[in-house]
Design an enzyme around this catalytic site. Structure first.
Site, PDB file in Angstrom:
ATOM      1  N   TRP A 294       0.804  -1.223   0.000  1.00 24.34           N
ATOM      2  CA  TRP A 294       0.000   0.000   0.000  1.00 24.34           C
ATOM      3  C   TRP A 294       0.836   1.272   0.000  1.00 24.34           C
ATOM      4  O   TRP A 294       0.396   2.305  -0.508  1.00 24.34           O
ATOM      5  CB  TRP A 294      -0.912  -0.035   1.229  1.00 24.34           C
ATOM      6  N   TYR A 295       2.049   1.228   0.545  1.00 27.41           N
ATOM      7  CA  TYR A 295       2.897   2.416   0.591  1.00 27.41           C
ATOM      8  C   TYR A 295       3.199   2.868  -0.843  1.00 27.41           C
ATOM      9  O   TYR A 295       3.792   2.129  -1.636  1.00 27.41           O
ATOM     10  CB  TYR A 295       4.215   2.146   1.314  1.00 27.41           C
ATOM     11  N   SER A 296       2.800   4.075  -1.153  1.00 26.30           N
ATOM     12  CA  SER A 296       2.961   4.636  -2.509  1.00 26.30           C
ATOM     13  C   SER A 296       2.377   3.719  -3.571  1.00 26.30           C
ATOM     14  O   SER A 296       2.801   3.732  -4.726  1.00 26.30           O
ATOM     15  CB  SER A 296       4.438   4.930  -2.818  1.00 26.30           C
TER      16      SER A 296
END
Length: 330
Positions: A58-60
């Site tokens: 989910w990060y970036s």
């Protein structure tokens, strides 16, 4: 850098883990560093002996895994690294491209491995509890990921202790792989996990990794920045008791001649229930400061002084965050 045993497993990890939510793409969130600015932070972490890196798909929206994986694998041998990533949060508008269903887990691990550039992760973490998917479905899918050699160990994050215990119980009853790690929030401002989560993990031989040692930056003594000003979790902090804890943290820091952030980091790093705290950094110097803070040894008197004002507070997890956000919207 000291290395510690990861719970009851045979895995050894660096005493600190670099959290990578802030590394990846500023197009995702304005405070996130793009690749060019991320590389010096990753290099400094490796130079200081940090070999444990915590990622999430989910990060970036995947870009973080690409940036972290490509660069750490260029700077260190794969066998020297402990790489973790997570699954749960929405990766698109597709209703099946989220959660802990069998399909999403099996698709997500393959996508994460391609982005990172490795054939396995050392630790695969469910980012939160999924109330919409049967636990047995989730645990069997995670077991299949381990059996396929795509992950060595399993971890969990951001849930109640009873949910973690139930998920492990289902896995145990079916002969599937159990979680060996819980990643949860812990700081001088937020100690609710000391009630049930940390004792359960100690009983089960699970390694605890923690995030937000500075209380979402509240204990740093620094003015709000581009990240903290938009952080919904920060709404939980700032009442008179929190301000007193922050004041005491700054007072102890002044007596020691160090930054308040280092005292807050020292408290978490020396917590008896914690195996490896996660640190975040916007610059190489912040990596230095976190490592220096973790090396500080607080006296029993200092710890007691810092802890004394604390009182029970609302649990911070995804259920309560969503509930509060909806209430504010109404």
């Amino acid at each position: 850098m000291q290395h510690v045993r990861f719970g009851a497993t045979g895995l050894k990890v660096s005493r600190l883990c670099l959290g990578t939510m802030g590394l990846g793409s500023s197009a995702w969130k304005g405070w996130v560093l793009d690749e060019a600015a991320s590389i010096p932070i990753l290099k400094r972490a490796l130079d200081l002996g940090i070999t444990f890196f915590d990622m999430a798909d989910w990060y970036s929206l995947g870009r973080s895994e690409e940036v972290v994986g490509r660069n750490v694998l260029d700077m260190a041998r794969r066998e020297e690294l402990v790489l973790a990533t997570k699954v749960f949060y929405p990766m698109s508008d597709d209703p099946n491209d989220r959660g802990l269903s069998r399909g999403h887990i099996l698709d997500s691990i393959d996508r994460s491995l391609r982005r990172i550039g490795t054939d396995h992760v050392d630790l695969y973490i469910v980012h939160a509890f999924d109330p919409e998917t049967p636990i047995a479905e989730t645990m069997q899918a995670l077991h299949d990921v381990v059996r396929a050699g795509k992950a060595r160990y399993l971890g969990a994050s951001t849930m109640y202790a009873w949910q973690l215990a139930e998920m492990n119980a289902v896995a145990r009853a079916n002969g599937w792989t159990e979680f060996v790690n819980m990643q949860c929030q812990l700081s001088l401002l937020y100690r609710e996990e000391e009630r049930e989560m940390l004792p359960y993990c100690a009983h089960a031989g699970m390694a605890v990794t923690t995030f937000s040692p500075l209380g979402r930056g509240y204990l740093s003594g620094a003015p709000p920045n581009a990240r903290t000003v938009h952080d919904p979790y920060l709404e939980w902090f700032g009442d008179p008791i929190d301000r007193e804890i922050a004041r005491r943290t700054a007072e102890v820091a002044a007596r020691r001649g160090v930054a308040a952030a280092q005292i807050a980091m020292a408290w978490v790093a020396s917590h008896p229930g914690v195996a490896a705290p996660l640190i975040g950094a916007d610059s190489p110097s912040q990596v230095d400061a976190a490592v220096a803070g973790a090396a500080l040894v607080l006296s029993d008197e200092e710890r007691a002084y810092l802890e004394a004002p604390y009182r029970p507070r609302d649990i911070i997890n995804d259920y309560n965050l969503v509930r509060r956000a909806r209430a504010l919207a109404e």
